[in-house]
Design a protein around this motif. Structure first.
Motif, PDB file in Angstrom:
ATOM      1  N   THR A 194      21.857  28.223 -96.302  1.00  0.00           N
ATOM      2  CA  THR A 194      21.061  29.316 -96.840  1.00  0.00           C
ATOM      3  C   THR A 194      21.086  29.195 -98.359  1.00  0.00           C
ATOM      4  OG1 THR A 194      22.936  30.811 -97.062  1.00  0.00           O
ATOM      5  CG2 THR A 194      21.795  30.796 -94.937  1.00  0.00           C
ATOM      6  N   VAL A 195      20.484  30.163 -99.015  1.00  0.00           N
ATOM      7  CA  VAL A 195      20.503  30.134-100.474  1.00  0.00           C
ATOM      8  C   VAL A 195      21.936  30.203-100.970  1.00  0.00           C
ATOM      9  CG1 VAL A 195      19.502  31.142-102.523  1.00  0.00           C
ATOM     10  CG2 VAL A 195      18.382  31.452-100.330  1.00  0.00           C
TER      11      VAL A 195
ATOM     12  N   ALA B  24      24.788  26.613-100.052  1.00  0.00           N
ATOM     13  CA  ALA B  24      24.013  25.397-100.289  1.00  0.00           C
ATOM     14  C   ALA B  24      24.809  24.169 -99.885  1.00  0.00           C
ATOM     15  CB  ALA B  24      23.608  25.306-101.755  1.00  0.00           C
TER      16      ALA B  24
ATOM     17  N   ARG C 212      25.086  18.842 -97.981  1.00  0.00           N
ATOM     18  CA  ARG C 212      24.007  19.724 -98.435  1.00  0.00           C
ATOM     19  C   ARG C 212      22.676  19.165 -97.992  1.00  0.00           C
ATOM     20  NH1 ARG C 212      24.103  18.361-104.927  1.00  0.00           N
ATOM     21  NH2 ARG C 212      23.201  16.290-104.726  1.00  0.00           N
ATOM     22  N   LEU C 213      21.667  20.003 -98.008  1.00  0.00           N
ATOM     23  CA  LEU C 213      20.340  19.577 -97.583  1.00  0.00           C
ATOM     24  C   LEU C 213      19.822  18.504 -98.532  1.00  0.00           C
ATOM     25  CD1 LEU C 213      18.821  23.021 -96.611  1.00  0.00           C
ATOM     26  CD2 LEU C 213      19.561  21.206 -95.096  1.00  0.00           C
ATOM     27  N   GLY C 214      19.110  17.548 -97.983  1.00  0.00           N
ATOM     28  CA  GLY C 214      18.695  16.392 -98.763  1.00  0.00           C
ATOM     29  C   GLY C 214      17.252  16.450 -99.219  1.00  0.00           C
TER      30      GLY C 214
END
Lengths: 274, 274
Positions: free
Chosen positions: B25-26, B29, B68-70
């Motif tokens: 989520t925000v 991270a 973390r998201l890529g």
DNA sequence: TCGGTGCGGTCCACTCAACGAGACGTCGGT
DNA sequence: ACCGACGTCTCGTTGAGTGGACCGCACCGA
């Protein structure tokens, strides 16, 4: 003819799913199941099932005409920290640059030997550029790319220098030696220029954005027609913007300064860029 | 205690993978493998393997601190047609609105009972808003949401009216009847207002963006402090912008006009909005 | 009117990719 | 030195995933 596919893609479900998502491009926004099957080499029964699962989650949407990428992917993508933190800090300054110069402003990061554009504000009457938010370009022929490379670890630069430096215009730097020389210049001055190296008739100035630990995290550029954009004139505005952003990035939470794991090519980027 | 999870997630690989991606989520991270395992209820050995595959493809990035998201997700997300086409057409007009009014400009689409923000240009000195590019808000309490609902098929409106209309401020519309009444007003005037209904002290005006077939595809709004933004004054600017965008959208290729499959609530949106 | 074609969707017996309990090495705190 | 928490790896088990075959449909040219 043996058909155009022959991927015999990865055997893992995830690999196949990503292969399916990878079918979509700017030109092919909507595809039929049969086409996705043909492109990936995945049997259509499998494509049907996987697409069904992807749609269930929102990664793709099934329309009467076929399948297209879904909103959920967009939402998730916006959470990618590298993008989110930078955009938040950079966008106001980019808007300032656009208002002040009326030229196109780019924000990009380095990924492998390419740059990925995170943001693009298009100036009125500017040249049509091949760049696109979320799009890629080779690093060696763009202003942002060279700005990023100049302050990147030597290993990263070596990787780019070792790869094929594709010629995009007569002015493109295509030899490792010339590239290395130019990067040294950029390190000295803090400015990277693209003099019709990526698109004929288009020039740009770029400056690096430094993170809290002094390593490059992004770059910002201003681009325009070569006969209408005086790069020397707007260069200081770009530097001012990048310096502001760098300072602002310090405010964000970061999991402690990471050890400088791979010697940076420059002596000290933050020195010359102060 | 029985731990906080108990998802016993879907048995499919894709379902698990999405569950893992959905952890982020925000606020969160960057997560550790153990934390992702705890949140999803997926055994850590499995998490380890799946994250490895996701990282291989670039959907996530493995940092010393965690996962973390890529970037790849961001890139893919930018290709989502609903987002791409709209942004391309709308952004210049949104920039105009920002320059002309100096207030925050939003672009959003409807997804279920919520709106998803596709773009946000923040005005100087504006109020801090809970909105975020790629973020969601309930449709019934936002200007863009009501603008979208007013010109959506009756089924869509019914779905929202049937769901719980969460109260976010004292002014939030929370009864289906009041909502329906207001939507009718919006259909007549072509303007949707948010009078401190989502955030105290903040007002906004929104207008719908119509597609080639006359159905709503998005909405644009201008928001600001209730005592500093005269919504009546900027309303016409918003309408002008949305009309320009609607016209521009016609230029894009579309797979032929789709039959108006679900009766639109209004008699004819394009008439009142001419 | 009729066969041909390509589409999305479904079925079902087989099989191999995914699974996950458990063991292990390594940190960092006490 | 001990402990707990973490990431990583192994390996025997198994059911989720597979894909060839088939169906019904829409479209089209004969």
């Amino acid at each position: 003819m043996r058909s155009t596919q022959r991927d015999v893609g990865p055997k893992s479900v995830l690999g196949r799913a990503f292969a399916l998502l990878g079918c979509f491009t700017v030109a092919d926004a909507e595809l039929s199941l049969a086409e996705m099957s043909a492109r990936t080499g995945i049997p259509k029964a499998t494509v049907h099932r996987l697409v069904g699962q992807l749609a269930e989650w929102g990664a793709v949407e099934q329309t009467p005409a076929g399948v297209r990428l879904g909103m959920r992917l967009f939402e998730l993508g916006q959470l990618a920290p590298r993008h989110r933190d930078l955009r938040e800090s950079a966008l106001p300054h980019m808007e300032d640059l656009l208002q002040a110069t009326a030229h196109t402003v780019h924000l990009a990061v380095l990924d492998g030997t390419e740059v990925v554009y995170l943001e693009k504000l298009t100036g009125r009457g500017g040249p049509p550029l091949p760049s696109r938010v979320g799009g890629r370009m080779p690093a060696h022929c763009t202003g942002v790319g060279k700005a990023l490379l100049a302050f990147s670890p030597t290993a990263t630069v070596a990787e780019v220098a070792g790869s094929e430096l594709v010629r995009r215009t007569p002015h493109t730097v295509t030899t490792p030696a010339a590239l290395t020389r130019e990067l040294a210049d950029i390190r000295r001055s803090g400015f990277a220029y693209d003099r019709e190296e990526s698109t004929p008739g288009v020039v740009c100035v770029a400056c690096p954005v430094l993170g809290t630990t002094g390593d490059v995290v992004a770059a910002i550029s201003i681009s325009g027609w070569s006969n209408r954009l005086d790069t020397g004139r707007v260069a200081s505005a770009v530097r001012t913007a990048t310096l502001s952003i760098s300072r602002q990035l310090g405010a964000g939470r970061s999991a402690g300064p990471r050890p400088p794991s791979g010697g940076t090519a420059s002596a000290s980027p933050s020195r010359v860029l102060r």
